[in-house]
Design a protein around this motif. Structure first.
Motif, PDB file in Angstrom:
ATOM      1  N   SER A 199       0.831  -1.213   0.000  1.00  0.00           N
ATOM      2  CA  SER A 199       0.000   0.000   0.000  1.00  0.00           C
ATOM      3  C   SER A 199       0.860   1.256   0.000  1.00  0.00           C
ATOM      4  CB  SER A 199      -0.923   0.003   1.225  1.00  0.00           C
ATOM      5  OG  SER A 199      -1.824  -1.077   1.192  1.00  0.00           O
ATOM      6  N   HIS A 200       1.922   1.237   0.797  1.00  0.00           N
ATOM      7  CA  HIS A 200       2.799   2.409   0.900  1.00  0.00           C
ATOM      8  C   HIS A 200       3.483   2.692  -0.440  1.00  0.00           C
ATOM      9  CE1 HIS A 200       5.364   5.314   2.952  1.00  0.00           C
ATOM     10  NE2 HIS A 200       6.410   4.773   2.353  1.00  0.00           N
ATOM     11  N   LEU A 201       3.980   1.671  -1.090  1.00  0.00           N
ATOM     12  CA  LEU A 201       4.651   1.869  -2.372  1.00  0.00           C
ATOM     13  C   LEU A 201       3.677   2.365  -3.433  1.00  0.00           C
ATOM     14  CD1 LEU A 201       6.991  -1.270  -2.519  1.00  0.00           C
ATOM     15  CD2 LEU A 201       7.555   1.048  -1.760  1.00  0.00           C
ATOM     16  N   GLY A 202       2.435   1.900  -3.382  1.00  0.00           N
ATOM     17  CA  GLY A 202       1.429   2.373  -4.324  1.00  0.00           C
ATOM     18  C   GLY A 202       1.141   3.852  -4.160  1.00  0.00           C
ATOM     19  N   MET A 203       1.287   4.369  -2.942  1.00  0.00           N
ATOM     20  CA  MET A 203       1.091   5.794  -2.673  1.00  0.00           C
ATOM     21  C   MET A 203       2.337   6.599  -3.071  1.00  0.00           C
ATOM     22  SD  MET A 203       0.091   7.610   0.959  1.00  0.00           S
ATOM     23  CE  MET A 203       1.531   6.939   1.824  1.00  0.00           C
ATOM     24  N   VAL A 204       3.504   6.130  -2.662  1.00  0.00           N
ATOM     25  CA  VAL A 204       4.737   6.894  -2.868  1.00  0.00           C
ATOM     26  C   VAL A 204       5.124   6.955  -4.346  1.00  0.00           C
ATOM     27  CG1 VAL A 204       7.230   6.890  -2.411  1.00  0.00           C
ATOM     28  CG2 VAL A 204       5.605   6.461  -0.553  1.00  0.00           C
ATOM     29  N   PHE A 205       4.948   5.855  -5.078  1.00  0.00           N
ATOM     30  CA  PHE A 205       5.419   5.793  -6.459  1.00  0.00           C
ATOM     31  C   PHE A 205       4.269   5.787  -7.467  1.00  0.00           C
ATOM     32  CE2 PHE A 205       8.791   3.915  -3.857  1.00  0.00           C
ATOM     33  CZ  PHE A 205       9.871   4.670  -4.276  1.00  0.00           C
ATOM     34  N   ALA A 206       3.121   6.330  -7.073  1.00  0.00           N
ATOM     35  CA  ALA A 206       1.943   6.293  -7.947  1.00  0.00           C
ATOM     36  C   ALA A 206       2.231   6.889  -9.319  1.00  0.00           C
ATOM     37  CB  ALA A 206       0.783   7.033  -7.281  1.00  0.00           C
ATOM     38  N   ARG A 207       2.987   7.974  -9.361  1.00  0.00           N
ATOM     39  CA  ARG A 207       3.250   8.626 -10.641  1.00  0.00           C
ATOM     40  C   ARG A 207       4.166   7.810 -11.538  1.00  0.00           C
ATOM     41  NH1 ARG A 207       4.104  15.083  -9.157  1.00  0.00           N
ATOM     42  NH2 ARG A 207       2.031  15.446  -8.262  1.00  0.00           N
ATOM     43  N   PHE A 208       4.892   6.870 -10.955  1.00  0.00           N
ATOM     44  CA  PHE A 208       5.768   6.001 -11.740  1.00  0.00           C
ATOM     45  C   PHE A 208       5.061   4.717 -12.167  1.00  0.00           C
ATOM     46  CE2 PHE A 208       8.598   8.588  -9.175  1.00  0.00           C
ATOM     47  CZ  PHE A 208       9.563   8.983 -10.086  1.00  0.00           C
ATOM     48  N   LEU A 209       3.878   4.494 -11.635  1.00  0.00           N
ATOM     49  CA  LEU A 209       3.157   3.254 -11.931  1.00  0.00           C
ATOM     50  C   LEU A 209       2.056   3.457 -12.951  1.00  0.00           C
ATOM     51  CD1 LEU A 209       2.859   1.867  -8.288  1.00  0.00           C
ATOM     52  CD2 LEU A 209       4.477   1.170 -10.062  1.00  0.00           C
ATOM     53  N   SER A 210       1.984   4.642 -13.528  1.00  0.00           N
ATOM     54  CA  SER A 210       0.973   4.937 -14.538  1.00  0.00           C
ATOM     55  C   SER A 210       1.595   5.881 -15.572  1.00  0.00           C
ATOM     56  CB  SER A 210      -0.261   5.574 -13.902  1.00  0.00           C
ATOM     57  OG  SER A 210       0.090   6.749 -13.191  1.00  0.00           O
ATOM     58  N   ALA A 274      -9.890   6.580   0.987  1.00  0.00           N
ATOM     59  CA  ALA A 274      -9.422   6.799   2.361  1.00  0.00           C
ATOM     60  C   ALA A 274      -7.917   6.667   2.471  1.00  0.00           C
ATOM     61  CB  ALA A 274     -10.111   5.818   3.314  1.00  0.00           C
ATOM     62  N   GLY A 275      -7.308   5.889   1.555  1.00  0.00           N
ATOM     63  CA  GLY A 275      -5.857   5.757   1.554  1.00  0.00           C
ATOM     64  C   GLY A 275      -5.333   4.779   2.581  1.00  0.00           C
ATOM     65  N   PRO A 276      -4.020   4.546   2.577  1.00  0.00           N
ATOM     66  CA  PRO A 276      -3.425   3.565   3.497  1.00  0.00           C
ATOM     67  C   PRO A 276      -3.636   3.900   4.964  1.00  0.00           C
ATOM     68  CG  PRO A 276      -1.888   4.120   1.729  1.00  0.00           C
ATOM     69  CD  PRO A 276      -3.034   5.077   1.618  1.00  0.00           C
ATOM     70  N   ARG A 277      -3.762   5.193   5.315  1.00  0.00           N
ATOM     71  CA  ARG A 277      -3.836   5.567   6.724  1.00  0.00           C
ATOM     72  C   ARG A 277      -5.223   6.008   7.157  1.00  0.00           C
ATOM     73  NH1 ARG A 277       0.973   8.860   5.648  1.00  0.00           N
ATOM     74  NH2 ARG A 277      -0.280  10.666   6.207  1.00  0.00           N
ATOM     75  N   TRP A 279      -9.023   8.339   6.265  1.00  0.00           N
ATOM     76  CA  TRP A 279      -9.402   9.697   5.845  1.00  0.00           C
ATOM     77  C   TRP A 279      -8.741  10.789   6.685  1.00  0.00           C
ATOM     78  CZ3 TRP A 279     -11.666  11.336   1.544  1.00  0.00           C
ATOM     79  CH2 TRP A 279     -12.388  10.417   0.769  1.00  0.00           C
ATOM     80  N   LEU A 280      -8.799  10.667   7.987  1.00  0.00           N
ATOM     81  CA  LEU A 280      -8.318  11.761   8.840  1.00  0.00           C
ATOM     82  C   LEU A 280      -6.830  12.008   8.643  1.00  0.00           C
ATOM     83  CD1 LEU A 280      -9.243  13.787  11.021  1.00  0.00           C
ATOM     84  CD2 LEU A 280      -8.531  12.117  12.742  1.00  0.00           C
ATOM     85  N   ASP A 281      -6.049  10.953   8.508  1.00  0.00           N
ATOM     86  CA  ASP A 281      -4.595  11.096   8.393  1.00  0.00           C
ATOM     87  C   ASP A 281      -4.131  11.351   6.967  1.00  0.00           C
ATOM     88  OD1 ASP A 281      -4.071  10.840  11.081  1.00  0.00           O
ATOM     89  OD2 ASP A 281      -3.841   8.677  11.007  1.00  0.00           O
ATOM     90  N   GLN A 282      -5.045  11.335   6.005  1.00  0.00           N
ATOM     91  CA  GLN A 282      -4.634  11.566   4.622  1.00  0.00           C
ATOM     92  C   GLN A 282      -5.011  12.961   4.129  1.00  0.00           C
ATOM     93  OE1 GLN A 282      -2.997   7.574   3.630  1.00  0.00           O
ATOM     94  NE2 GLN A 282      -2.729   9.676   2.962  1.00  0.00           N
ATOM     95  N   GLN A 283      -5.626  13.797   4.961  1.00  0.00           N
ATOM     96  CA  GLN A 283      -5.954  15.161   4.532  1.00  0.00           C
ATOM     97  C   GLN A 283      -4.701  16.026   4.573  1.00  0.00           C
ATOM     98  OE1 GLN A 283      -7.542  17.683   8.225  1.00  0.00           O
ATOM     99  NE2 GLN A 283      -8.777  15.842   8.004  1.00  0.00           N
ATOM    100  N   GLY A 284      -4.692  17.092   3.779  1.00  0.00           N
ATOM    101  CA  GLY A 284      -3.584  18.033   3.844  1.00  0.00           C
ATOM    102  C   GLY A 284      -2.706  18.034   2.603  1.00  0.00           C
TER     103      GLY A 284
END
Length: 496
Positions: A199-210, A274-277, A279-284
């Motif tokens: 899940s973390h890698l999908g978030m961090v490298f999303a721009r490299f995976l598409s 909602a993301g890996p963490r 809704w509350l921890d993914q805002q900002g």
């Protein structure tokens, strides 16, 4: 260890102390693996595999890529702690900065780090064994590796003639003597970490995976799916105007997004957004450097901004130039940033706009859910903000409520139905989004503390009558009322 020279001392750090320092930088497992993937991306790898293999105390993790690989000299440089400083020129594809990522990430997770790599000059292997470093007090970078490690490397590289393998053995937390192959709870924890890493890698490298530069990234054979925090392809997303904020000779690109409320998302879309963490921890703010996510979901220390549920839909993309690392205070772990002073006011303004829009979306949804206006036959509660105070009232126009209030008596079944309806439709959403955390707008029953008005007195008399009918003496009934909210804060016939 120090050496005296004319006019100054050479005060080289003790290797064992340095290892302890690098091992204590606070990497999570998924963040440490992301640092290794950085190197694979920088090496222009098209295929990157992260392997988690459970074998009790001999469990291991590896990152295998088909990138450009390294010569033997380049490998030794890569394995040397801080061989390149942050000012060292780097290619546009290089995601590193300090020259310690491979080592610090690896030392935080394992006692043995082995790297095997091949370019045009064939395969080369080097190993850091922290037991050896601590035993001899020297940075002894071992040529090759032990037989068991070599066997694993042979399996991992298969027939590949180039690329890089990073292998961690003697994993921290798993190499203990009491860990066995059939230790089911520890094995589950090991593979849970693999899931979190995916899940973390999908978030961090999303721009490299598409897109056109797409890499194939897998964790234990499962393809990592890119996670888009901004739902950029959803038709209901609000996009605020892009701003290019000047910073030195370059600029910082900022784009704010307000995500759609839950009623515009399917359940699967909502859960994914909602993301890996959560809704509350993914805002900002989401800070990217060379398309690699550095920081996900943080208000960057902006004054007066904290995580609150009513701002869950606000997410802001910030793209910083790679040569602005110093100004942004990017740390070794690539997990925190500090915005330059000159940009903070602009970031604060953009954040406030996004937060206001996000709160409006939720407030509108909350009003719809609680029906502060509209068809009075549908909703059991009315929630409003009046003169700066939130009020919550039962909708007396609702047919079931009207039946309960109708003269001539009401059946017990009707009363039960009313109670159940009110229990199941408490307007939590509307109250949450209407409540302003920085103001004293909590509902005050019957107008707050002081002398009870006629409505409060009427309700108190009904409760008093019910208590007396239930067998209490008048004095005991009044005493009981004095302890009941909100009558414990009001003056009335029960107060004497």
């Amino acid at each position: 260890m120090s050496e005296s020279v004319d006019g100054y001392d050479i005060a080289a750090p003790d290797p064992a102390g340095m290892v302890a320092s690098l091992s204590s930088l606070g990497y999570s497992l998924e963040a440490a693996i992301a640092d290794l993937v950085d190197n694979s991306v920088s090496a222009k790898a098209r295929n990157i595999d992260v392997e988690f293999t459970w074998a009790g105390r001999d469990s291991w993790i590896a990152v295998v890529d088909d990138g450009e690989g390294m010569t033997e000299a380049e490998l030794v440089t890569a394995m040397t702690v801080a061989a390149r400083g942050p000012a060292t020129p780097r290619t546009s594809a290089d995601l590193g900065r300090f020259g310690v990522g491979l080592k610090s990430a690896s030392f935080s997770q394992a006692r043995q780090l082995t790297v095997a790599t091949a370019s045009a000059s064939g395969w080369h292997t080097r190993t850091w064994d922290l037991d050896v470093v601590e035993k001899f007090g020297e940075w002894r970078l071992m040529h090759g590796a032990d037989d068991e490690t070599i066997s694993l490397l042979d399996q991992l590289r298969s027939k590949a003639d180039r690329g890089t393998i990073v292998l961690w053995r003697r994993l921290n937390g798993y190499h203990a003597a009491n860990v066995t192959d059939d230790d089911t709870p520890t094995q589950k924890q090991f593979y849970d970490e693999a899931t979190r890493t995916e899940s973390h890698l999908g978030m961090v490298f999303a721009r490299f995976l598409s897109g056109a530069r797409r890499r194939r990234l897998r964790v234990s054979g499962t393809a990592v799916q890119p996670w888009d925090p901004f739902l950029t392809n959803h038709p209901s997303v609000q996009r605020l105007p892009v701003e290019e904020l000047p910073l030195g000779t370059s600029s910082v690109r900022v784009e704010a997004f307000v995500l759609p409320s839950v009623h515009r998302l399917g359940q699967g879309e909502y859960d994914d957004a909602a993301g890996p963490r959560g809704w509350l921890d993914q805002q900002g703010f989401y800070v990217y450097r060379r398309d690699r996510l550095i920081l996900a979901g943080d208000w960057l220390g902006q004054r007066g901004m904290r995580r609150e549920e009513k701002y869950n839909l606000a997410r802001i993309a910030v793209d910083i130039p790679a040569d602005a690392d110093v100004e942004w205070g990017v740390d070794v772990r690539k997990s925190s940033v500090v915005p330059p002073v000159g940009l903070r006011q602009h970031l604060n303004r953009i954040a406030r706009q996004a937060r206001t829009r996000a709160a409006e979306v939720l407030r509108h949804r909350g009003q719809v859910a609680a029906r502060t206006h509209g068809d009075p036959l549908l909703y059991a509660w009315n929630v409003r903000r009046v003169d700066g105070h939130v009020t919550c009232r039962i909708n007396r126009s609702h047919p079931l409520i009207q039946a309960a209030l109708r003269s001539g008596g009401t059946s017990t079944d009707d009363i039960r139905a009313v109670i159940r309806l009110l229990e199941e439709t408490v307007p939590v959403t509307a109250l949450r989004v209407m409540h302003e955390t920085d103001t004293s707008d909590d509902p005050e029953p019957f107008g707050g503390a002081g002398q009870a008005d006629s409505d409060a007195t009427e309700v108190a008399e009904r409760i008093y009558g019910a208590l007396v009918s239930d067998g209490r003496s008048p004095a005991a009934a009044r005493a009981r009322l004095r302890t009941m909210p909100p009558f414990d804060q009001l003056q009335g016939f029960w107060s004497g």
